[in-house]
Design a protein around this motif. Structure first.
Motif: not given
Length: 502
Positions: A331-332, A323-326, A143-146, A206-208
């Motif tokens: 949100s990746n 999860i790993l990396g998101t 649902t993050s849009g990615m 710094s991103a999610c």
């Protein structure tokens, strides 16, 4: 906007093996904490670890057994002798499982090197070493849009562990892994749990979100307290923060927490080349964060106290996904490098965590963690600029290929020149749009398919020549500005067509 970061590697060799006399051997039978610490100290880099000395053995002996254990580097259970991860070859879609040199030992990187050969490989599965089979695969869109995640380039980063060449998992935007639904045995609805990971303290952003741990069973933000994952990032979600990070933080959904309700100025961060990041949560009232240098020394407690009083975190509402990396909603956008990690049921003791850190240090991790160092290299062109893919390492079909300032950690600036003449990065090839041949046709990234528009021969004058079109890779009018879109043009020997493969 990308920011260049630097790294310093430090090699830590060995551990001290101490003789244990009869008195201590008798005492060890009743004092579990001492047994845990000594069990971690008797492991030596370069060999399979001693029975009972690996992280899941240590946690299990302390009454907090592992429910998931993931690594591309080594076994995390002394009895484990199965595959660590699976790679998929781009040239033909074939897969191979990469295992261990010996039971309880280190990854056989030679298997990967032999299988991937002149092609590229992606890591398409990370096996859970516990009996629960909580394997991780590239995650679905959330649902993050990615969009859906892609697997990491398997050869992006090699380091040394236990005296052996091994590969880490290089996370770039668009890369991430997830369990299928709720994982077996992972904490739900306020149950206690713990987790750690060994990650880079220099390849961070710094991103999610560069997370490892408990998340929603589906890739959607379902509310406060529905996640319980450890993170290392430069994300100051709740100001004020001390310094510029990176910080070991807890992603408990809708916030990257350093303490209590978020802010914790006592968390001074950890930018060592390798970082041990630990989180534990009793699910009801209390959680703790610890960090350490994975190459030397012990752990430092960054927070040990109350869970947030904001609504939803007391009690927790974990859903048991991994999860790993998101982030939990996929949100990746962030980056990081992962080497190993486990999740346990129950609230781990300090003694167990200290013993796990001692075992991690004994591995002797070495090598830089923020610069891709596989078979690929950069391509510099006019003005010393790098050949780059637009959209920061996401690498979708039709992504523009351009000039940009060279940045050490930018995955999409590292290209592999294959025997068939193709140039690939992040799993796709440098391609002429529409397989065109006309002057001015721009180039892009596209799935490697062997067509003539993906063949580039380096010539003595530095040009990259495409035989099908009879033209050369070119920067229009010799432009050098960031974002200059590359094209093909009649070969003319000018500076606009000089490219160096490093």
């Amino acid at each position: 906007m990308r920011r260049k970061r630097s790294a310093a590697a430090r090699v830590v060799q060995g551990t001290v093996v101490r003789r244990v006399d009869r008195y201590w051997r008798a005492l060890l039978s009743t004092v579990a904490a001492v047994g845990l610490v000594l069990g971690a100290l008797i492991s030596l880099p370069g060999a399979a670890q001693a029975a009972g000395s690996l992280p899941c053995d240590i946690y299990g002996s302390a009454g907090t057994p592992c429910v998931a254990a993931h690594s591309t580097v080594r076994a995390l259970i002394s009895s484990y002798n199965g595959p660590l991860y699976q790679v998929t070859r781009a040239s033909d879609g074939a897969t191979a499982n990469i295992g261990l040199l010996s039971q309880g030992g280190y990854a056989d990187a030679g298997q990967q090197d032999a299988f991937c050969g002149n092609s590229t490989c992606a890591i398409t599965k990370i096996y859970d070493q516990t009996s629960r089979h909580n394997d991780l695969t590239p995650g679905p869109a959330g649902t993050s849009g990615m969009g859906a995640d892609r697997g990491a380039d398997a050869s992006e980063l090699s380091v040394t562990a236990g005296g052996h060449k091994v590969y880490g998992i290089w996370i770039s935007p668009g890369v991430g892994y997830r369990s299928s639904g709720a994982a077996s045995g992972v904490a739900v609805n306020g149950q206690a749990e713990g987790a750690y990971m060994v990650a880079s303290g220099t390849h961070v952003g710094s991103a999610c979100c560069f997370d490892y741990g408990n998340a929603e069973s589906t890739p959607a933000d379902t509310g406060n307290g529905h996640m319980d994952a450890v993170s290392i990032a430069t994300t100051c979600y709740f100001a004020p923060c001390t310094g510029s990070g990176p910080w070991v933080e807890a992603d408990m959904e809708n916030g990257m927490f350093q303490g209590d309700n978020g802010s914790n100025t006592a968390n001074t961060g950890n930018n060592s080349t390798y970082v041990t990041a630990m989180l534990k949560n009793n699910g009801q009232t209390t959680y703790a964060l610890k960090g350490g240098n994975s190459q030397t020394g012990g752990l430092r407690t960054q927070w040990a106290g109350a869970l947030p009083t904001r609504g939803g975190y007391r009690p927790m509402h974990q859903e048991g996904g991994i999860i790993l990396g998101t982030g939990g909603d996929n949100s990746n956008w962030n980056m990081g490098t992962f080497f190993e990690g486990v999740m346990v049921t129950g609230y781990p003791t300090d003694a167990a965590e200290n013993a796990v850190q001692a075992n991690i240090v004994s591995v002797g991790y070495s090598g830089e963690t923020d610069v891709p160092n596989g078979p690929q290299g950069t391509i510099t062109g006019p003005g010393g600029q790098c050949v780059d893919v637009a959209a920061d390492d996401t690498g979708v079909n039709r992504a523009a290929v351009q000039l940009w300032n060279c940045q050490s950690y930018a995955e999409d600036q590292y290209w592999t020149h294959h025997a068939n003449g193709s140039l690939s990065t992040i799993g796709r090839c440098l391609d002429i749009i529409g397989n065109g041949t006309a002057n001015g046709t721009q180039v892009e990234l596209w799935d490697c398919n062997g067509v003539g528009g993906q063949v580039w021969n380096q010539r003595a004058d530095g040009s990259l020549f495409n035989p099908q079109s009879g033209r050369c890779l070119d920067s229009p009018n010799g432009a050098t500005a960031n974002g200059t879109r590359l094209r093909i043009w009649d070969c003319n020997g000018s500076a606009a067509q000089r490219f160096t493969l490093h």
